[in-house]
Design a protein around this motif. Structure first.
Motif, PDB file in Angstrom:
ATOM      1  N   TYR A  39       0.978  -1.296   0.080  1.00 17.60           N
ATOM      2  CA  TYR A  39       0.063  -0.149   0.045  1.00 17.60           C
ATOM      3  C   TYR A  39       0.826   1.280   0.002  1.00 17.60           C
ATOM      4  O   TYR A  39       0.743   2.077  -0.723  1.00 17.60           O
ATOM      5  CB  TYR A  39      -0.953   0.056   1.424  1.00 17.60           C
ATOM      6  CG  TYR A  39      -2.371  -0.675   0.796  1.00 17.60           C
ATOM      7  CD1 TYR A  39      -3.074  -0.850  -0.193  1.00 17.60           C
ATOM      8  CD2 TYR A  39      -2.809  -1.367   2.096  1.00 17.60           C
ATOM      9  CE1 TYR A  39      -3.908  -1.373  -0.379  1.00 17.60           C
ATOM     10  CE2 TYR A  39      -4.154  -1.993   2.093  1.00 17.60           C
ATOM     11  CZ  TYR A  39      -4.675  -2.070   0.677  1.00 17.60           C
ATOM     12  OH  TYR A  39      -5.564  -2.942   0.562  1.00 17.60           O
ATOM     13  N   PHE A  42       2.385   1.603  -3.339  1.00 15.56           N
ATOM     14  CA  PHE A  42       1.480   2.340  -4.365  1.00 15.56           C
ATOM     15  C   PHE A  42       1.167   3.869  -4.050  1.00 15.56           C
ATOM     16  O   PHE A  42       1.023   4.311  -5.314  1.00 15.56           O
ATOM     17  CB  PHE A  42       0.153   1.439  -4.036  1.00 15.56           C
ATOM     18  CG  PHE A  42      -0.806   1.641  -5.198  1.00 15.56           C
ATOM     19  CD1 PHE A  42      -0.504   1.029  -6.312  1.00 15.56           C
ATOM     20  CD2 PHE A  42      -2.054   2.339  -5.257  1.00 15.56           C
ATOM     21  CE1 PHE A  42      -1.078   0.943  -7.519  1.00 15.56           C
ATOM     22  CE2 PHE A  42      -2.779   2.255  -6.424  1.00 15.56           C
ATOM     23  CZ  PHE A  42      -2.403   1.687  -7.385  1.00 15.56           C
ATOM     24  N   PHE A  45       4.086   5.770  -5.181  1.00 14.74           N
ATOM     25  CA  PHE A  45       4.214   5.814  -6.816  1.00 14.74           C
ATOM     26  C   PHE A  45       3.258   6.708  -7.372  1.00 14.74           C
ATOM     27  O   PHE A  45       3.571   7.633  -8.130  1.00 14.74           O
ATOM     28  CB  PHE A  45       4.054   4.319  -7.205  1.00 14.74           C
ATOM     29  CG  PHE A  45       3.513   4.160  -8.757  1.00 14.74           C
ATOM     30  CD1 PHE A  45       4.802   4.204  -9.604  1.00 14.74           C
ATOM     31  CD2 PHE A  45       2.472   4.246  -9.242  1.00 14.74           C
ATOM     32  CE1 PHE A  45       4.657   4.023 -10.945  1.00 14.74           C
ATOM     33  CE2 PHE A  45       2.395   3.963 -10.555  1.00 14.74           C
ATOM     34  CZ  PHE A  45       3.431   3.768 -11.444  1.00 14.74           C
ATOM     35  N   PHE A  46       1.958   6.707  -6.846  1.00 16.10           N
ATOM     36  CA  PHE A  46       1.128   7.655  -7.265  1.00 16.10           C
ATOM     37  C   PHE A  46       1.392   9.105  -7.012  1.00 16.10           C
ATOM     38  O   PHE A  46       1.516   9.983  -7.912  1.00 16.10           O
ATOM     39  CB  PHE A  46      -0.336   7.275  -6.724  1.00 16.10           C
ATOM     40  CG  PHE A  46      -1.370   6.613  -7.849  1.00 16.10           C
ATOM     41  CD1 PHE A  46      -1.608   7.357  -9.006  1.00 16.10           C
ATOM     42  CD2 PHE A  46      -1.756   5.344  -7.815  1.00 16.10           C
ATOM     43  CE1 PHE A  46      -2.363   6.726  -9.918  1.00 16.10           C
ATOM     44  CE2 PHE A  46      -2.514   4.673  -8.723  1.00 16.10           C
ATOM     45  CZ  PHE A  46      -2.647   5.587  -9.869  1.00 16.10           C
ATOM     46  N   LEU A 242      -6.477  -7.153  -1.033  1.00 16.66           N
ATOM     47  CA  LEU A 242      -5.691  -5.843  -1.017  1.00 16.66           C
ATOM     48  C   LEU A 242      -6.507  -4.791  -1.940  1.00 16.66           C
ATOM     49  O   LEU A 242      -6.786  -3.868  -1.363  1.00 16.66           O
ATOM     50  CB  LEU A 242      -4.125  -6.068  -1.853  1.00 16.66           C
ATOM     51  CG  LEU A 242      -3.331  -6.602  -0.665  1.00 16.66           C
ATOM     52  CD1 LEU A 242      -1.944  -6.677  -1.392  1.00 16.66           C
ATOM     53  CD2 LEU A 242      -3.163  -5.642   0.486  1.00 16.66           C
ATOM     54  N   VAL A 243      -6.941  -5.342  -2.949  1.00 15.19           N
ATOM     55  CA  VAL A 243      -7.701  -4.783  -4.088  1.00 15.19           C
ATOM     56  C   VAL A 243      -9.178  -4.310  -3.494  1.00 15.19           C
ATOM     57  O   VAL A 243      -9.724  -3.430  -4.032  1.00 15.19           O
ATOM     58  CB  VAL A 243      -7.704  -4.801  -5.512  1.00 15.19           C
ATOM     59  CG1 VAL A 243      -6.323  -4.994  -6.001  1.00 15.19           C
ATOM     60  CG2 VAL A 243      -8.284  -6.327  -5.558  1.00 15.19           C
ATOM     61  N   LEU A 245      -9.704  -3.516  -0.618  1.00  9.90           N
ATOM     62  CA  LEU A 245      -9.387  -2.867   0.730  1.00  9.90           C
ATOM     63  C   LEU A 245      -9.855  -3.437   2.128  1.00  9.90           C
ATOM     64  O   LEU A 245     -10.236  -2.876   2.883  1.00  9.90           O
ATOM     65  CB  LEU A 245     -10.132  -1.249   0.717  1.00  9.90           C
ATOM     66  CG  LEU A 245      -9.863  -0.836  -0.597  1.00  9.90           C
ATOM     67  CD1 LEU A 245     -10.638   0.775  -0.731  1.00  9.90           C
ATOM     68  CD2 LEU A 245      -8.267  -0.381  -0.656  1.00  9.90           C
TER      69      LEU A 245
END
Lengths: 333, 127
Positions: A39, A42, A45-46, A242-243, A245
């Motif tokens: 997380y 990610f 990264f964003f 994970l996706v 949440l």
């Protein structure tokens, strides 16, 4: 920094990065490595890419600084090279697509040599283009194939990709061609930096680090598929949690999976701060993404402010009497 | 803060954000259901320990296939001392009778298409 150190430091760094999740999972930190790290990576990264792009967008590019690689649009009877010297935004879009999808500028790579005494000669050098294209496309296809872990039911394009990629039906589980190609391409991209003296001289740790990181990522993935299998049902359970949440970590996923996930997380987090940002940067290269239309359209500098001018007429108005006194010629009496 | 070419760059950022967050919005609000392969009730042990079967059953089946078809060797001596017939129909399917309730559970979940059924007839399912 010497060439040896430039290779050694990132190699040691990546080996340490491989050891971290191995030791961490042994110590019972699997939640940290399976949930917190991905997380965080990610988000970095964003956020990082967003900051980079906004920072680039804040710099004005007032003038057309297109690199022209062909005939500019001119008279009707002069043949215009549309995609190497674009004139409209549509032509720019084609040029960008060719650049992003086919690495057209790398295709033009040349090598320069002194031959037979002082004779300078240029030759085509396509190996870098081929290696880069093989690496990037394999990586992209592998990324798309991984969508089977992130969607339920699995989207149809993944099925199609797996069929094409496993075309040769070699071995069991079937060999994916992209797995072989990406290892070959990475090996080439590494070896060229080591073997060619000029490249060895200019290569820095920041060139080798992403390569070693990608090696770690790719080899751990290949290892999991073909040699030291992990329980992929549990891997998908983790990925789906994970996706959606609602992170939960299933027990007993092999340590190799954690190495793979950690390599990926490091790669993602490292992205915005390294040369890897070219993923976003390629779209904002002013030498590629501008139409070369300076001769047809006036481009005004956005930081121009109204300059206070003092014309000669005003000057003469102000000093006319004094000028006459010392005998200087004036335009108006 | 002034952004130049925002009319092109901001949609670009949005498109990239949508593409990269694809797994998140695709699964938004859905509950992830793990597969539940139906295990036989009367038998507790497979031919090899469960963790091995979970990850590497295809390797075993591939080995069996080669031994039977190429070497005419049909008996598998399991680590637990028992002998089993190296056969899909007369071995595996004896306990795991339903393809839909056993094999397909995980295989559909992970989009893995085994080529067993290229040659073997899939067992008839009672509906």
């Amino acid at each position: 920094m010497s060439a040896q150190k430039s290779i050694l430091y990132p190699l040691v760094a990546v080996l340490v990065l491989i050891l971290i999740p191995v030791i961490g999972v042994k110590l019972g930190l699997s939640y940290f490595f399976a949930v917190v790290v991905p997380y965080a990576a990610f988000i970095i990264f964003f956020g990082g890419i967003l900051c980079k792009v906004i920072n680039w967008a804040r710099s004005p590019v007032p003038f057309r600084i297109t690199t022209t690689c062909g005939q500019e649009k001119s008279f009707d009877w002069v043949k215009h090279n549309k995609f190497d010297n674009p004139f409209t935004n549509g032509q720019v879009a084609v040029r960008m697509a060719l650049e992003v999808l086919c690495f057209r500028s790398l295709f033009r790579n040349l090598k320069m040599e002194l031959r037979d005494g002082p004779k300078l000669s240029y030759g085509s050098a396509k190996w870098l283009w081929l290696g880069a294209l093989a690496f990037h496309w394999s990586f992209f296809i592998i990324l798309l194939r991984h969508m089977r872990f992130f969607a339920q039911p699995v989207p149809g394009f993944v099925d199609m990709l797996q069929n094409v990629d496993g075309f040769f039906e070699l071995g069991l589980p079937q060999l994916f061609v992209t797995d072989a190609v990406i290892v070959a391409a990475l090996t080439y991209l590494f070896l060229r930096r080591v073997v060619v003296p000029q490249l060895r001289y200019i290569s820095l740790p920041s060139d080798y680090f992403p390569l070693f990181l990608l090696f770690g990522l790719v080899l751990s993935g290949i290892g999991m598929r073909y040699f030291f299998r992990v329980d992929i049902v549990k891997v998908k359970e983790l990925a789906m949690s994970l996706v959606t949440l609602k992170p939960t970590v299933p027990e007993g996923i092999g340590a190799l999976f954690y190495v793979h996930l950690f390599m990926l997380s490091v790669l993602f987090a490292y992205f915005p701060f390294s040369k890897l940002t070219h993923m976003a940067g390629v779209f904002l290269s002013p030498t590629r993404n501008l139409a070369n239309n300076s001769r047809y359209k006036r481009h005004v500098n956005p930081w121009d402010y109204p300059v206070k001018v003092h014309t000669y007429e005003e000057y003469e108005e102000e000093f006319r009497e004094k000028m006459k006194e010392v005998g200087l010629p004036v335009e108006k009496e | 803060m002034k952004i130049y070419d925002g009319r092109k760059i901001i949609p670009g950022i949005l498109i990239a954000a949508v593409i990269f967050s694809f797994p998140f919005w695709l699964n938004f609000g859905k509950a992830a259901v793990p597969p539940k392969p139906k295990l036989p009730k009367e038998v507790k042990n497979c031919v090899e320990p469960t963790p091995f079967m979970r990850t590497s059953h295809m390797e075993l089946l591939n080995k069996w296939r080669n031994l039977v078809v190429r070497e005419n060797f049909r008996i598998f001596a399991a680590p637990d001392g028992k002998d089993y017939a190296m056969s899909l129909q007369n071995g595996c399917l004896k306990c795991h009778a339903s393809k839909a309730e056993f094999c397909d559970q995980c295989h559909k979940y992970l989009d893995v298409k085994p080529y067993c059924w290229d040659c073997h007839l899939a067992p008839k399912e009672n509906k």
